[in-house]
Design a protein around this motif. Structure first.
Motif, short mmCIF file in Angstrom:
data_model
loop_
_atom_site.label_atom_id
_atom_site.label_comp_id
_atom_site.label_asym_id
_atom_site.label_seq_id
_atom_site.Cartn_x
_atom_site.Cartn_y
_atom_site.Cartn_z
N MET A 159 0.85 -1.21 0.00
CA MET A 159 0.00 0.00 0.00
C MET A 159 0.88 1.25 0.00
SD MET A 159 -3.52 -0.34 1.23
CE MET A 159 -4.17 -1.00 2.72
N ASN A 160 0.36 2.29 -0.64
CA ASN A 160 1.03 3.59 -0.59
C ASN A 160 0.27 4.48 0.38
OD1 ASN A 160 2.74 2.66 -2.56
ND2 ASN A 160 1.56 3.55 -4.25
N ILE A 161 0.96 4.89 1.42
CA ILE A 161 0.30 5.65 2.48
C ILE A 161 0.89 7.06 2.56
CG2 ILE A 161 -0.24 5.72 4.96
CD1 ILE A 161 0.12 2.64 4.94
N VAL A 162 0.05 8.05 2.28
CA VAL A 162 0.52 9.43 2.37
C VAL A 162 0.20 9.97 3.76
CG1 VAL A 162 0.09 11.81 1.61
CG2 VAL A 162 0.45 10.01 -0.09
N ILE A 163 1.22 10.49 4.42
CA ILE A 163 1.05 11.10 5.74
C ILE A 163 1.30 12.59 5.56
CG2 ILE A 163 1.92 11.18 8.11
CD1 ILE A 163 2.73 8.23 7.77
N THR A 164 0.27 13.40 5.62
CA THR A 164 0.49 14.85 5.50
C THR A 164 0.85 15.39 6.88
OG1 THR A 164 -1.77 15.48 5.97
CG2 THR A 164 -1.26 14.99 3.66
N GLY A 165 1.72 16.40 6.91
CA GLY A 165 2.13 16.95 8.21
C GLY A 165 3.07 16.02 8.96
N GLY A 166 3.74 15.13 8.23
CA GLY A 166 4.61 14.13 8.87
C GLY A 166 5.93 14.68 9.38
N ALA A 167 6.21 15.98 9.11
CA ALA A 167 7.43 16.58 9.67
C ALA A 167 7.12 17.30 10.98
CB ALA A 167 8.06 17.53 8.66
N GLY A 168 5.87 17.18 11.43
CA GLY A 168 5.48 17.79 12.71
C GLY A 168 5.54 16.78 13.85
N PHE A 169 4.97 17.16 14.97
CA PHE A 169 5.07 16.34 16.19
C PHE A 169 4.40 14.97 16.03
CE2 PHE A 169 2.63 15.89 20.42
CZ PHE A 169 3.51 14.93 20.91
N ILE A 170 3.08 14.96 15.90
CA ILE A 170 2.40 13.65 15.91
C ILE A 170 2.62 12.94 14.58
CG2 ILE A 170 0.25 12.43 16.42
CD1 ILE A 170 -0.78 14.98 17.75
N GLY A 171 2.58 13.71 13.47
CA GLY A 171 2.81 13.11 12.17
C GLY A 171 4.18 12.43 12.09
N GLY A 172 5.20 13.07 12.67
CA GLY A 172 6.55 12.49 12.67
C GLY A 172 6.57 11.18 13.45
N ASN A 173 5.95 11.18 14.62
CA ASN A 173 5.86 9.94 15.39
C ASN A 173 5.10 8.86 14.62
OD1 ASN A 173 6.94 10.06 18.37
ND2 ASN A 173 6.12 12.10 17.94
N PHE A 174 4.07 9.29 13.87
CA PHE A 174 3.27 8.33 13.10
C PHE A 174 4.09 7.74 11.94
CE2 PHE A 174 -0.23 7.14 10.13
CZ PHE A 174 -0.89 6.23 10.96
N VAL A 175 4.93 8.56 11.31
CA VAL A 175 5.81 8.06 10.25
C VAL A 175 6.64 6.89 10.82
CG1 VAL A 175 7.92 8.58 8.93
CG2 VAL A 175 5.96 10.16 8.86
N TYR A 176 7.25 7.10 12.00
CA TYR A 176 8.08 6.04 12.59
C TYR A 176 7.24 4.82 12.98
CZ TYR A 176 12.08 9.09 12.42
OH TYR A 176 13.10 9.89 11.95
N TYR A 177 6.04 5.09 13.49
CA TYR A 177 5.16 3.99 13.89
C TYR A 177 4.82 3.12 12.69
CZ TYR A 177 1.39 1.48 16.15
OH TYR A 177 0.60 0.48 16.67
N MET A 178 4.52 3.77 11.57
CA MET A 178 4.11 3.03 10.37
C MET A 178 5.30 2.30 9.74
SD MET A 178 0.89 3.31 10.17
CE MET A 178 0.10 3.26 8.56
N LEU A 179 6.47 2.94 9.71
CA LEU A 179 7.65 2.27 9.15
C LEU A 179 7.97 1.01 9.96
CD1 LEU A 179 9.96 5.33 8.31
CD2 LEU A 179 8.90 3.77 6.65
N GLU A 215 1.56 11.03 -9.00
CA GLU A 215 2.87 10.40 -8.91
C GLU A 215 2.90 9.26 -7.89
OE1 GLU A 215 5.63 13.63 -8.37
OE2 GLU A 215 5.32 14.30 -10.44
N GLU A 216 2.27 9.44 -6.76
CA GLU A 216 2.40 8.46 -5.68
C GLU A 216 1.23 7.48 -5.59
OE1 GLU A 216 5.12 7.97 -4.27
OE2 GLU A 216 6.21 9.82 -4.65
N LYS A 217 0.14 7.79 -6.27
CA LYS A 217 -1.04 6.90 -6.28
C LYS A 217 -1.37 6.35 -4.88
CE LYS A 217 -0.32 5.63 -11.08
NZ LYS A 217 0.54 6.82 -11.28
N PRO A 218 -1.70 7.25 -3.95
CA PRO A 218 -1.94 6.77 -2.58
C PRO A 218 -3.19 5.88 -2.45
CG PRO A 218 -2.45 9.13 -2.78
CD PRO A 218 -1.81 8.70 -4.07
N ASP A 219 -3.05 4.85 -1.59
CA ASP A 219 -4.21 4.04 -1.21
C ASP A 219 -4.88 4.65 0.02
OD1 ASP A 219 -3.82 1.65 -3.02
OD2 ASP A 219 -1.87 1.70 -2.00
N ILE A 220 -4.04 5.26 0.85
CA ILE A 220 -4.53 5.82 2.12
C ILE A 220 -3.92 7.20 2.31
CG2 ILE A 220 -4.39 5.58 4.65
CD1 ILE A 220 -4.33 2.56 4.29
N ILE A 221 -4.75 8.13 2.80
CA ILE A 221 -4.22 9.45 3.22
C ILE A 221 -4.51 9.60 4.71
CG2 ILE A 221 -4.54 11.96 3.08
CD1 ILE A 221 -3.62 11.28 0.50
#
Ligand code: NAD
Ligand code: TYD
Length: 339
Positions: free
Chosen positions: A1-21, A72-78
């Motif tokens: 799946m392609n998962i787009v996380i908007t605001g991922g350079a912020g506080f919760i979004g950044g933590n979510f990027v690591y959680y998902m990876l 370009e990224e064809k996200p399945d989830i935002i």
């Protein structure tokens, strides 16, 4: 799946990027972030080394850029974390809150309609419910509580939530919304209560408590919020709202005293300053729905989470020193000098 996380350079979004990876190693994680004052590439330093991670700089309110992202990224989830998030800034200058939080959400929803999406998740806040009286500890926000906002920030978040629900009902966009209580943990921008107090205490600087400090917030460790969103993506029902919180209510003054005690600093550093305009008294989430329907449970108690958070700030001085030496200094002077 392609998962787009908007605001991922912020506080919760950044933590979510690591959680998902960490939890979804087979998926591609695309962070889309405008890098406003609150966005920080240093937060994503380790993520950038992961081959499943891509960073795209862009504004959620920029329609062309968002459509390009979808092509370009064809996200399945935002998962939309991108927002102006600080109440005090919204009181100073509401306009950017309406642009990013409402119009930006609309652009993302339009892109979902145009290109299709398996799930659009809106990261909202308990602040859309307004506040609760201090003398009614029996009252909590449920998903059925009326929206009743106080600040330009919460009004803009409520506006976005209404749009998300409208796009679900009118166009059938598969949406979910989570409304979480106050988060704390690593990568929290120093303008917010907990990191601000930790950093000021470390510098033996005054700790500015608004009013008497009797306002109550319901604190949740950020990783528990990330787990809740991940669970909603997997098991949540389209069109539904889920409240997220761990029954962890604390008065501001008590949070500040806990931080001072942990850092071995004197309570004489506390300075009561002019109260915030329209200051919400108490937030308190009833998380029964997400617990019973999805099986989510918070795992980090405040007593442990605050220690982990303080330890993180002690071990990551360069992360926050870079922030507080930049434009943040002007913000601090404007908001707190002569308050
Ligand atoms: P934050 O301010 O730390 O981060 C916001 C991020 O969004 C930054 O990286 C910023 O660069 C980016 N951004 C801002 N405007 C943008 C735009 N126009 N286009 C693209 N990116 C943009 O915020 P946070 O505390 O991590 O909050 C994230 C989300 O969670 C917000 O939607 C907020 O309303 C919600 N929320 C926060 C809390 C909390 O306690 N912090 C609690 C509940 C819900
Ligand atoms: P904040 O972290 O801004 O989150 P929110 O307003 O979204 O709940 O503030 C948390 C509480 O702490 C809120 O009641 C305001 C108070 N506060 C202070 O007393 N002093 C400060 O310097 C800040 C930033 C907040």
């Amino acid at each position: 799946m392609n998962i787009v996380i908007t605001g991922g350079a912020g506080f919760i979004g950044g933590n979510f990027v690591y959680y998902m990876l960490k939890t979804r190693p087979a998926d591609k994680i695309i962070c889309y972030d405008a890098l406003t004052y609150a966005g920080n590439m240093a937060t994503l330093k380790e993520a950038a080394e992961n081959k499943n991670f891509v960073f795209v700089r862009g504004d959620i309110a920029d329609r062309e850029a968002v459509y390009r992202l979808f092509e370009e990224e064809k996200p399945d989830i935002i998962v939309n974390f991108a927002a102006e998030s600080h109440v005090d800034r919204s009181i100073e200058n509401p306009e950017i809150f309406l642009r990013t939080n409402i119009l930006g959400t609309q652009v993302l929803l339009d892109a979902c309609r145009k290109y299709g999406i398996k799930r659009y998740h809106q990261v909202s806040t308990d602040e859309v419910y307004g506040d609760l009286p201090l003398d009614r500890p029996d009252m909590f926000f449920t998903e059925k509580t009326n929206l009743h906002t106080s600040s330009p920030y919460s009004a803009s978040k409520a506006g976005a939530d209404l749009l998300v629900s409208a796009y679900h009902r009118t166009y059938g966009v598969p949406t979910t919304i989570s409304r979480c209580s106050n988060n704390y943990g690593p990568y929290h921008f120093p303008e917010k209560l907990i990191p601000l107090m930790i950093i000021n205490a470390l510098h033996d600087k005054k700790l500015p408590v608004y009013g008497e400090g009797l306002n109550v917030r319901d604190w949740l460790y950020v990783e528990d919020h990330c787990a809740a969103i991940s669970m909603i993506l997997q098991k949540g029902k389209e069109g539904e709202v889920y409240n997220v919180g761990g029954h962890n209510e604390q008065r501001n003054i008590d949070v500040v005293k806990i931080i001072l005690k942990e850092l071995n600093r004197s309570e004489t550093l506390i300075e009561h300053v002019t109260d915030r305009k329209g200051h919400d008294r108490r937030y308190a989430i009833d998380p029964t729905k997400i617990m019973t329907e999805l099986g989510w449970q918070p795992t980090t108690k405040f007593a442990d989470g605050i220690k982990l958070t303080i330890k993180w700030y002690l071990e990551h001085k360069s992360w926050w020193e870079d922030i507080i030496s930049g434009e943040y200094r002007d913000y601090y002077a404007k908001m707190y000098d002569n308050r």
